[in-house]
Design a protein around this motif. Sequence first.
Motif, short mmCIF file in Angstrom:
data_model
loop_
_atom_site.label_atom_id
_atom_site.label_comp_id
_atom_site.label_asym_id
_atom_site.label_seq_id
_atom_site.Cartn_x
_atom_site.Cartn_y
_atom_site.Cartn_z
N SER A 130 1.07 -1.44 0.09
CA SER A 130 -0.05 0.15 0.02
C SER A 130 0.82 1.21 0.11
CB SER A 130 -0.85 0.17 1.38
OG SER A 130 -0.36 -0.13 2.33
N ASN A 131 1.86 1.28 0.48
CA ASN A 131 2.93 1.85 0.61
C ASN A 131 3.91 2.07 -0.76
OD1 ASN A 131 4.67 0.32 1.39
ND2 ASN A 131 5.33 0.82 2.95
N THR A 148 5.99 3.77 -3.72
CA THR A 148 5.58 4.71 -4.78
C THR A 148 5.74 4.61 -6.09
OG1 THR A 148 7.01 5.61 -2.52
CG2 THR A 148 7.25 7.19 -4.34
#
Lengths: 316, 768
Positions: free
Chosen positions: A29-30, A32
């Motif tokens: 989810s995190n 980049t």
Amino acid sequence: MSKSRKQKQKTQDFQKKKLKVGKPKAKASNVTDTSFVSRTISVRNQHLGEHDEDFSKRLSLLKHHNSTVRKETLQTFQKMIQTIIHTRMMTPLLTQCIPLMCDESRQVRSALMDLFDEVGQYNDQVLKLLCKMLVLYVNMAMTHITSAIQYDSAKFLSCLLRYCGDEICRQAFAKLLMGLFSLLGWSKNKSQNARKLNANQAVAHMDTLYELIRHGCQESLQADADTELQASTNQYLIPEYPQPYEYLKLFTRQLQTRDSPFAVVDLSTQDAGARQRVLKEQDLTNIHRQLDIYIKEGGNAGKSANSLKKLLEELQ
Amino acid sequence: MARKGRSAILPTNIVLLQNLVKRDPGSYHEEFLQQYAHYESLRDIFMLSGITGGESTDKDGAISRNVEQFSELIGFVSQVCSCFPKETTSFPEELKQLILNHHKQIPFELKERILTSLMMLRNKAVITAEQLLQTMFPLLIAYSTQGNALSVNSHAKELRQLIYKNLIALLKSCNTGSKNQKLNRSTQALCFNLLDEPDSQGIWATKLTRELWRRGIWDDSRSVEIMVQAALHEDVKIAMSGVMFFLDADKERESNFEENSDSEEELDLEGIRHRLKINKKTGRRGNKLKNAVKTMKKKNKEDTQQGQGYLNFSAIHLLRDPQGFAENLFSRHLNGKNANKFDMEQKISLMQLISRMVGTHKLIVLGLYTFFLKYLTPKQRNVTQILASCAQSCHELVPPENLQVMVRKIADEFVSEGVASEVAAAGLNSIREICLRAPLAIDEILLQDLTEYKSSKAKGVAMAAKSLVSLYREVSPEMLKKKDRGKNASMELQEAKREGKITRKPQFGEERGTVEGIQGIELLAQWKNDHGDEEQDDENNDRNWEVDDEEDSNDDIDSDWVNVESDREYDVEMDSSDSEREDDDEKKKTDGAEEDSDLDLSDKEDNDAEREQDQDQDQDQVAPKSTMDPETAFRELASTRILTPADFAKLQQLRTEEGVQKLMGLQKRGQNEELVDSAGLIGPIKYKRSREERLQRVMEGREDREKFGSRKGKRNTPHSTTNREKGRKKNFMMMIHKKSVQGKRKMSLKDRQKVLRNHITNQKKKGF
């Protein structure tokens, strides 16, 4: 019993996601996203290799903060001199080198002296061209607050006198004379509190002084070519040295002072006679007394003092 | 031996050498000469490298090392140059030339160093302030022009700031103590020259002048003249800076001085003295008192010096040709085609300036009033400011025709039923302000129309209309309707009519506010006639000269205590401060000396003379007059005797009895210099407050009253939750089955009563 909604959410984060065949792995989810879109294509700068020996790129190394790097750069240039002596490189090279006369490191200064020597051997015209700047920096070194630099300035001067003594004497005989006297501690208004020089320094200084006076004041060195005929025709020919009318200061930038003493001095050191006059204006008795002390002490210092004394007497 | 030791520690850096040279210039002469030669050779190198050009482009190379050395040396030489004046005669000149002629090639650090060195040389009196000025001004100009400012690495802004700061510091230091008029004049001449140039360099002149004005360094008419020239400049920026100077420079200056005076802490001299009386007397405490007294005295002295040395003339008062200035300003900036280059706010400040000048100096700029007409609509932005400057520009010497147009316009635009109450109030208030200054600006009909608004429901409008009425009651009541005139005015009118006198209407061109005689003196004369016998020599009577005690008590504050022993006799000398008590000090002196002797007048010459006067006066008063007209009464009274404070008190009393007090108020109002407050024109408006504002007010009232509030949720000592608190939070279902809870229900009536009683007493005890 049934867990509350909150607790379910809590555990969800720590459960392992099952991988499925044929489907890409789910992204965290995190994560980049670093992809981007651009309209132009950029090509990396081409580096055109070593085959072009561009020395000018090394010039900036002369200002490197590390003294060893400066010294090594000077030494590489010294090796190159043979190849670049007739190129345009010389002027920027020397203008960048000359300020190193006041370098704090002894190694750098000696390397610079070697470089000057090398240049002078191949083509002394180069040095003559930059004579003005050289003289200024020698002067600066002579008055430098660090005594080691002061000491080396005399060496530089003797080195330069070897190749372009005539030019130097014409430009700044009086100034250099004064500088050397103050180095030796012989200046006019100096009282007895002269700084004690060690023998080596005294020898070097006195030798330089000897050279300077010999170049400046002995007619025999210059007058060999000066016949009566040449003197009259000379003014219609191309002069022997660059910028013969420079002392008129037509195109130089100078601060206007009410009574600048050097304008007169420069004018007066154009020929040997004038220079002799300048020399005689100095406190010669004091100089002789000082020389006598060195002669008494003997050794190398005595020897060079003796030769200097002879020269002075000869001139008188 | 010592010499050898010294030369052994010969310095290897310049700062060290500088220290040594400063301590003992004689023996380090040689070293100095060497360094000076070094400086010279560096300077020559610098000049040469300027020619070759190669170096000046790459600044971060060898040159920068040289630059460092060079700037170090410049600092060194300028530090010690006062020790060797003969050797360094040309040094300041060289620095000046370097920075003036070659400032484009010099890197910023070097420029900075040269400037600070020049300042230092000025402080050491090596160069004069004029020389420094001649260096700084051209530089300032050079760096404020576009060309130089845009070039790379010029650091134009920093340099400008540096130079500007130095200029101010220079002028300040030259003007402390006494003013250096010569320097000021030459600087002002430079400023004038700057302003003559067409481009925007003049801004520096205005900046400088304004700053120096603010600090009270320049306060003469020449500096005002600079600003006059600036205000008339074509460039908008310069013109506006000039205008703003006139508008708020004085306020700025005052606030500056106030700040200065506030910063010093007040010493409580009395307190210290008292403490010394009570506490043990030690040397330290005694010294403390002595110091305090000393600083107090010094401060008082400074205050008076400042008061004397600096005259607080407002800039507008110092104008040399106010009429010409106002006319020029109006025709150049406001009226012509050039007006377009100013935006509305700038125009308003121009209007403010012109109207202030017109008001203060009573100038005639007739075009101004029709010019205002254009802007006098309620929808105009900042219209209150315009209205204020309208009012400001009126005075009694303007032909009423010009003003009537303006008043009519204001009345039409602002004062009608269809507009908001604030608008009407603003209109009425500004008409009142105009009429205050020029009573003839309104005709009878319009005035009577406007006074009708006094019964308006809006408070602001009603107040404004009433103020207009009360103004005209004083100025010319016959213009008002009969019912508006009020008791005093209508009685006066009736009386005048009965006696067949012509009532004194205000006339055009009549100047008001000039003091003629003393108001109500005829009443006093009358009274004196009536009561003449009772008090024979009221002038010589001490009682009449006594003034209120408050004034007397001021004298002792700053003087030291003096012990007066009861047995000895003292020669009482009067301080000069004592004589300030009353208006005529001559009388006071004789009187003051008599304070404890009972009317012992025999040896005082003055009193003899007075007696004679009294006799004359008595003879005069023998022939009684039934009524006196003010002029003769004034002549009689004022020429024959000196009025005592008691007389004035009586006068005041008589006048209030007569009901002529209004004349006092009128005198004060006649001054045209009072500013019209644009914010005050709208009048008092009270909007309903929002909830937040109301709450805020409530909270304001509660400040510093915390101990009266509830103690709920507050703890005296920080601690974690108690068991009792935890118990309260427990789940209801868990607690319901507890014995302690169930037991409560089963309690007997008696027990329950007991518990309740206990609870009540506990509650009551809680507060203590």
